[in-house]
Write an enzyme that holds these catalytic residues in place. Structure first.
Site, PDB file in Angstrom:
ATOM      1  N   TYR A 119      -1.320   0.268  10.927  1.00 51.17           N
ATOM      2  CA  TYR A 119      -1.653  -0.387   9.646  1.00 51.17           C
ATOM      3  C   TYR A 119      -0.458  -0.304   8.693  1.00 51.17           C
ATOM      4  O   TYR A 119      -0.014  -1.315   8.138  1.00 51.17           O
ATOM      5  CB  TYR A 119      -2.882   0.282   9.010  1.00 51.17           C
ATOM      6  CG  TYR A 119      -3.105  -0.144   7.572  1.00 51.17           C
ATOM      7  CD1 TYR A 119      -3.688  -1.371   7.266  1.00 51.17           C
ATOM      8  CD2 TYR A 119      -2.721   0.673   6.506  1.00 51.17           C
ATOM      9  CE1 TYR A 119      -3.881  -1.782   5.947  1.00 51.17           C
ATOM     10  CE2 TYR A 119      -2.904   0.280   5.187  1.00 51.17           C
ATOM     11  CZ  TYR A 119      -3.485  -0.948   4.917  1.00 51.17           C
ATOM     12  OH  TYR A 119      -3.662  -1.341   3.607  1.00 51.17           O
TER      13      TYR A 119
ATOM     14  N   THR B  84       0.798  -1.229   0.000  1.00 49.74           N
ATOM     15  CA  THR B  84       0.000   0.000   0.000  1.00 49.74           C
ATOM     16  C   THR B  84       0.830   1.278   0.000  1.00 49.74           C
ATOM     17  O   THR B  84       1.922   1.322   0.594  1.00 49.74           O
ATOM     18  CB  THR B  84      -0.923   0.008   1.238  1.00 49.74           C
ATOM     19  OG1 THR B  84      -1.464   1.323   1.414  1.00 49.74           O
ATOM     20  CG2 THR B  84      -0.182  -0.366   2.527  1.00 49.74           C
TER      21      THR B  84
ATOM     22  N   GLU C  36       0.245   3.653   1.796  1.00 53.28           N
ATOM     23  CA  GLU C  36       0.370   4.098   3.193  1.00 53.28           C
ATOM     24  C   GLU C  36       1.781   3.867   3.729  1.00 53.28           C
ATOM     25  O   GLU C  36       2.196   4.521   4.685  1.00 53.28           O
ATOM     26  CB  GLU C  36      -0.639   3.359   4.074  1.00 53.28           C
ATOM     27  CG  GLU C  36      -2.051   3.902   3.998  1.00 53.28           C
ATOM     28  CD  GLU C  36      -2.179   5.325   4.513  1.00 53.28           C
ATOM     29  OE1 GLU C  36      -1.894   5.561   5.687  1.00 53.28           O
ATOM     30  OE2 GLU C  36      -2.557   6.219   3.731  1.00 53.28           O
TER      31      GLU C  36
ATOM     32  N   LYS D 148       2.075  -3.279   7.180  1.00 53.64           N
ATOM     33  CA  LYS D 148       2.212  -3.544   5.741  1.00 53.64           C
ATOM     34  C   LYS D 148       3.670  -3.432   5.287  1.00 53.64           C
ATOM     35  O   LYS D 148       4.068  -4.072   4.312  1.00 53.64           O
ATOM     36  CB  LYS D 148       1.316  -2.589   4.953  1.00 53.64           C
ATOM     37  CG  LYS D 148      -0.175  -2.933   5.043  1.00 53.64           C
ATOM     38  CD  LYS D 148      -0.523  -4.128   4.157  1.00 53.64           C
ATOM     39  CE  LYS D 148      -2.011  -4.366   4.080  1.00 53.64           C
ATOM     40  NZ  LYS D 148      -2.387  -5.386   3.094  1.00 53.64           N
TER      41      LYS D 148
HETATM   42  P1  NAP Z   1     -11.237  -4.780   2.564  1.00 54.30           P
HETATM   43  O1  NAP Z   1     -12.462  -4.383   1.817  1.00 54.30           O
HETATM   44  O2  NAP Z   1     -11.043  -4.291   3.951  1.00 54.30           O
HETATM   45  O3  NAP Z   1     -11.188  -6.371   2.558  1.00 54.30           O
HETATM   46  C1  NAP Z   1     -10.282  -7.071   3.372  1.00 54.30           C
HETATM   47  C2  NAP Z   1     -10.767  -8.498   3.547  1.00 54.30           C
HETATM   48  O4  NAP Z   1      -9.857  -9.153   4.429  1.00 54.30           O
HETATM   49  C3  NAP Z   1     -12.158  -8.644   4.134  1.00 54.30           C
HETATM   50  O5  NAP Z   1     -12.949  -9.401   3.271  1.00 54.30           O
HETATM   51  C4  NAP Z   1     -11.927  -9.376   5.460  1.00 54.30           C
HETATM   52  O6  NAP Z   1     -12.853 -10.404   5.731  1.00 54.30           O
HETATM   53  C5  NAP Z   1     -10.594 -10.078   5.205  1.00 54.30           C
HETATM   54  N1  NAP Z   1      -9.967 -10.376   6.483  1.00 54.30           N
HETATM   55  C6  NAP Z   1      -9.747  -9.552   7.535  1.00 54.30           C
HETATM   56  N2  NAP Z   1      -9.191 -10.226   8.558  1.00 54.30           N
HETATM   57  C7  NAP Z   1      -9.074 -11.503   8.157  1.00 54.30           C
HETATM   58  C8  NAP Z   1      -8.582 -12.684   8.779  1.00 54.30           C
HETATM   59  N3  NAP Z   1      -8.106 -12.673  10.028  1.00 54.30           N
HETATM   60  N4  NAP Z   1      -8.586 -13.830   8.058  1.00 54.30           N
HETATM   61  C9  NAP Z   1      -9.074 -13.877   6.820  1.00 54.30           C
HETATM   62  N5  NAP Z   1      -9.573 -12.791   6.170  1.00 54.30           N
HETATM   63  C10 NAP Z   1      -9.562 -11.615   6.835  1.00 54.30           C
HETATM   64  O7  NAP Z   1      -9.933  -4.367   1.740  1.00 54.30           O
HETATM   65  P2  NAP Z   1      -9.797  -3.973   0.177  1.00 54.30           P
HETATM   66  O8  NAP Z   1     -10.070  -2.518   0.031  1.00 54.30           O
HETATM   67  O9  NAP Z   1     -10.511  -4.956  -0.644  1.00 54.30           O
HETATM   68  O10 NAP Z   1      -8.234  -4.128   0.003  1.00 54.30           O
HETATM   69  C11 NAP Z   1      -7.659  -5.389  -0.300  1.00 54.30           C
HETATM   70  C12 NAP Z   1      -6.223  -5.430   0.185  1.00 54.30           C
HETATM   71  O11 NAP Z   1      -5.474  -4.390  -0.421  1.00 54.30           O
HETATM   72  C13 NAP Z   1      -6.039  -5.220   1.690  1.00 54.30           C
HETATM   73  O12 NAP Z   1      -4.957  -6.020   2.098  1.00 54.30           O
HETATM   74  C14 NAP Z   1      -5.673  -3.755   1.829  1.00 54.30           C
HETATM   75  O13 NAP Z   1      -4.908  -3.544   2.994  1.00 54.30           O
HETATM   76  C15 NAP Z   1      -4.879  -3.557   0.576  1.00 54.30           C
HETATM   77  N6  NAP Z   1      -4.902  -2.226  -0.029  1.00 54.30           N
HETATM   78  C16 NAP Z   1      -6.088  -1.613  -0.273  1.00 54.30           C
HETATM   79  C17 NAP Z   1      -6.095  -0.385  -0.912  1.00 54.30           C
HETATM   80  C18 NAP Z   1      -7.395   0.318  -1.237  1.00 54.30           C
HETATM   81  O14 NAP Z   1      -7.347   1.513  -1.542  1.00 54.30           O
HETATM   82  N7  NAP Z   1      -8.521  -0.382  -1.240  1.00 54.30           N
HETATM   83  C19 NAP Z   1      -4.884   0.198  -1.326  1.00 54.30           C
HETATM   84  C20 NAP Z   1      -3.698  -0.478  -1.065  1.00 54.30           C
HETATM   85  C21 NAP Z   1      -3.710  -1.705  -0.436  1.00 54.30           C
HETATM   86  P3  NAP Z   1     -14.319 -10.147   6.301  1.00 54.30           P
HETATM   87  O15 NAP Z   1     -15.113  -9.737   5.126  1.00 54.30           O
HETATM   88  O16 NAP Z   1     -14.648 -11.466   6.844  1.00 54.30           O
HETATM   89  O17 NAP Z   1     -14.198  -9.070   7.332  1.00 54.30           O
HETATM   90  O1  F7E Z   2      -8.988   8.023   4.439  1.00 56.08           O
HETATM   91  C1  F7E Z   2      -9.407  11.476   5.619  1.00 56.08           C
HETATM   92  C2  F7E Z   2      -8.437  10.571   6.352  1.00 56.08           C
HETATM   93  O2  F7E Z   2      -9.932   5.950   5.421  1.00 56.08           O
HETATM   94  C3  F7E Z   2      -8.553   8.893   3.415  1.00 56.08           C
HETATM   95  C4  F7E Z   2      -7.220   2.029   2.906  1.00 56.08           C
HETATM   96  O3  F7E Z   2      -7.806   1.282   1.853  1.00 56.08           O
HETATM   97  O4  F7E Z   2      -6.148   3.505   1.352  1.00 56.08           O
HETATM   98  C5  F7E Z   2      -7.024   3.460   2.459  1.00 56.08           C
HETATM   99  O5  F7E Z   2      -6.473   4.200   3.543  1.00 56.08           O
HETATM  100  C6  F7E Z   2      -8.285  10.277   3.979  1.00 56.08           C
HETATM  101  C7  F7E Z   2      -7.436  10.287   5.253  1.00 56.08           C
HETATM  102  O6  F7E Z   2      -8.336   5.824   3.462  1.00 56.08           O
HETATM  103  C8  F7E Z   2     -12.634  11.118   7.222  1.00 56.08           C
HETATM  104  O7  F7E Z   2      -7.900  11.227   7.499  1.00 56.08           O
HETATM  105  C9  F7E Z   2     -11.372  12.750   6.551  1.00 56.08           C
HETATM  106  O8  F7E Z   2      -6.507  11.337   5.177  1.00 56.08           O
HETATM  107  O9  F7E Z   2     -10.600   6.622   3.089  1.00 56.08           O
HETATM  108  P1  F7E Z   2      -9.556   6.564   4.125  1.00 56.08           P
HETATM  109  P2  F7E Z   2      -6.778   5.746   3.797  1.00 56.08           P
HETATM  110  O10 F7E Z   2      -6.501   6.024   5.203  1.00 56.08           O
HETATM  111  O11 F7E Z   2      -6.071   6.576   2.771  1.00 56.08           O
HETATM  112  C10 F7E Z   2      -4.843   2.958   1.603  1.00 56.08           C
HETATM  113  C11 F7E Z   2      -4.062   3.037   0.304  1.00 56.08           C
HETATM  114  C12 F7E Z   2      -4.885   1.622   2.223  1.00 56.08           C
HETATM  115  O12 F7E Z   2      -3.995   0.806   2.018  1.00 56.08           O
HETATM  116  C13 F7E Z   2      -5.890   1.399   3.285  1.00 56.08           C
HETATM  117  O13 F7E Z   2      -6.128   0.004   3.491  1.00 56.08           O
HETATM  118  O14 F7E Z   2      -9.537  10.852   4.341  1.00 56.08           O
HETATM  119  N1  F7E Z   2     -10.731  11.591   6.245  1.00 56.08           N
HETATM  120  N2  F7E Z   2     -12.539  12.476   7.160  1.00 56.08           N
HETATM  121  C14 F7E Z   2     -11.480  10.565   6.641  1.00 56.08           C
HETATM  122  N3  F7E Z   2     -11.302   9.224   6.554  1.00 56.08           N
HETATM  123  C15 F7E Z   2     -12.289   8.419   7.030  1.00 56.08           C
HETATM  124  N4  F7E Z   2     -12.142   7.093   6.901  1.00 56.08           N
HETATM  125  N5  F7E Z   2     -13.409   8.931   7.625  1.00 56.08           N
HETATM  126  C16 F7E Z   2     -13.632  10.269   7.748  1.00 56.08           C
HETATM  127  O15 F7E Z   2     -14.657  10.699   8.277  1.00 56.08           O
END
Ligand code: NAP
Ligand code: F7E
Length: 332
Positions: A154, A129, A131, A158
């Site tokens: 987090y 990520t 992050e 990662k």
């Molecule tokens: P997500 O919607 O939070 O999905 C994560 C999944 O992981 C959920 O289905 C959850 O299962 C499962 N999980 C959590 N704990 C577990 C455990 N102990 N054993 C087995 N499964 C478990 O995440 P996403 O947005 O699809 O992202 C996919 C991956 O990419 C994640 O690793 C995230 O950190 C990474 N990532 C995401 C982004 C983004 O912008 N979306 C960017 C960079 C990296 P349940 O449904 O059962 O809770």
């Molecule tokens: O926050 C600001 C917050 O929670 C984005 C995950 O998929 O992407 C995700 O992480 C921004 C931050 O995503 C609220 O402070 C303001 O600056 O949507 P977010 P994230 O933290 O960027 C990365 C790439 C991952 O890997 C992660 O798994 O938005 N913000 N107000 C808020 N954020 C949330 N959630 N809620 C608010 O009310």
């Protein structure tokens, strides 16, 4: 035809990316297995949204349970493993640092050990990520050479997983890759993440179901793309001859405020400021202020480019939530 025999295991199948990736792999002829942890009531809503629930086979496994992961790998010996499972909510990771580390860091150690022991030809994708970069940038961008400066439990978890993935490649010659993906969103994004929280809030306000939308820091900037585009990069990384690590993003960033303004506009509400309340509960102990990808490597080496623009993404998410809540209000 060669793809017909391929099998893929997707951990995190019930999340956001799992269903989009499953859809892509099914379209390429893969047999897709989804790993689901034990629940009394698993939530198949996201798979349902893409009409996939019955097109996938399921295996039980938990990232915190080593033997369950060994079992899944030993039984399936899949061609490819996409490790998408994580405690992925940054905002919650300070309160759940141990769980976040167990799932996101140790889970990867277990999974890779399982591959090493039972299926060393399996190719492995790790969901790394942006992050991990945190406060760090190279001339305003982040690319594969930008040092990491993680800002949350987090992000730290990662970074551990990222290096574990590389270490199994360097130590044992396994085919392991890191996709360093910047934020990607969709109508099935988890409701806690800011984009979906906004699109959901706009729809509810438009339909008279809520009066206000409570948010934290509106000034932070993210490089937001569409999840459906990003899973193509994951797939491409595992089709290469050699494993490598790639940054994936759009190269464009926007503030949370820009997302808010556009979402309210697409929701047909011109005066967003009347509805948005800044609530300190949603601010973070340490913030990542600005992320912007320099994704030249993935474009040059894999031919990957994002297709969906920021405007289209916001529009699609707002429209999907308006639809979800059943009707478009005629009352405004
Ligand atoms: P997500 O919607 O939070 O999905 C994560 C999944 O992981 C959920 O289905 C959850 O299962 C499962 N999980 C959590 N704990 C577990 C455990 N102990 N054993 C087995 N499964 C478990 O995440 P996403 O947005 O699809 O992202 C996919 C991956 O990419 C994640 O690793 C995230 O950190 C990474 N990532 C995401 C982004 C983004 O912008 N979306 C960017 C960079 C990296 P349940 O449904 O059962 O809770
Ligand atoms: O926050 C600001 C917050 O929670 C984005 C995950 O998929 O992407 C995700 O992480 C921004 C931050 O995503 C609220 O402070 C303001 O600056 O949507 P977010 P994230 O933290 O960027 C990365 C790439 C991952 O890997 C992660 O798994 O938005 N913000 N107000 C808020 N954020 C949330 N959630 N809620 C608010 O009310």
């Amino acid at each position: 035809m060669a793809n017909m025999a391929k099998t893929a295991l997707i951990t995190g199948i019930l999340g956001q990316d799992g269903p989009y990736l499953a859809k892509l792999l099914l379209s390429k002829g893969y047999k897709v297995y989804g790993m689901v942890r034990r629940y009394s009531n698993p939530n198949f809503e996201n798979l349902e949204y893409l009409d996939l629930t019955n097109k996938i086979d399921y295996m039980e496994g938990d990232m915190t349970d080593e033997s369950s992961l060994y079992n899944v790998i030993r039984v399936l010996r899949p061609t490819e493993v996409y490790n998408l499972a994580a405690q992925s909510f940054v905002g919650g990771s300070w309160e759940m640092a141990k769980l976040t580390t167990e799932v996101n860091s140790l889970g990867v150690v277990f999974l890779l050990n399982g591959i090493k022991l039972f299926s060393p030809r399996t190719k492995f994708y790790q969901a790394s990520t942006s992050e991990m970069f945190g406060l760090s940038n190279t001339n305003g961008y982040q690319d594969e050479k930008t040092p990491f400066h993680p800002r949350s439990p987090y992000a730290i978890s990662k970074v551990h997983a990222y290096w574990t993935t590389i270490n199994f490649r360097e130590s044992f010659g396994l085919f392991t890759t890191n996709g360093i993906l910047f934020n990607h969103e969709s109508p099935i994004r988890g409701i806690q993440f800011v984009t979906r929280k906004i699109s959901d809030g706009v729809a509810k306000i438009k339909l008279g179901l809520e009066k206000k939308l409570y948010l934290g820091n509106l000034e932070t900037m993210r490089d937001w793309g569409f999840a459906g585009d990003y899973v193509e990069a994951m797939y491409l990384m595992l089709q290469q001859e050699k494993p490598d690590d790639y940054v994936v993003g759009t190269g464009e960033n926007h503030t949370v405020k820009e997302f808010v303004k556009l979402a309210f506009r697409y929701g047909g509400i011109p005066d967003w400021e009347k509805y948005v309340v800044i609530d300190p509960r949603f601010k973070r102990p340490a913030e990542v202020y600005e992320l912007k990808a320099k994704a030249d490597k993935v474009t040059k080496a894999l031919g990957w480019k994002p297709k969906v623009s920021f405007d289209e993404l916001v529009k699609t998410m707002v429209e999907a939530d308006l639809k979800r809540y059943g009707r478009v209000s005629k009352s405004r």
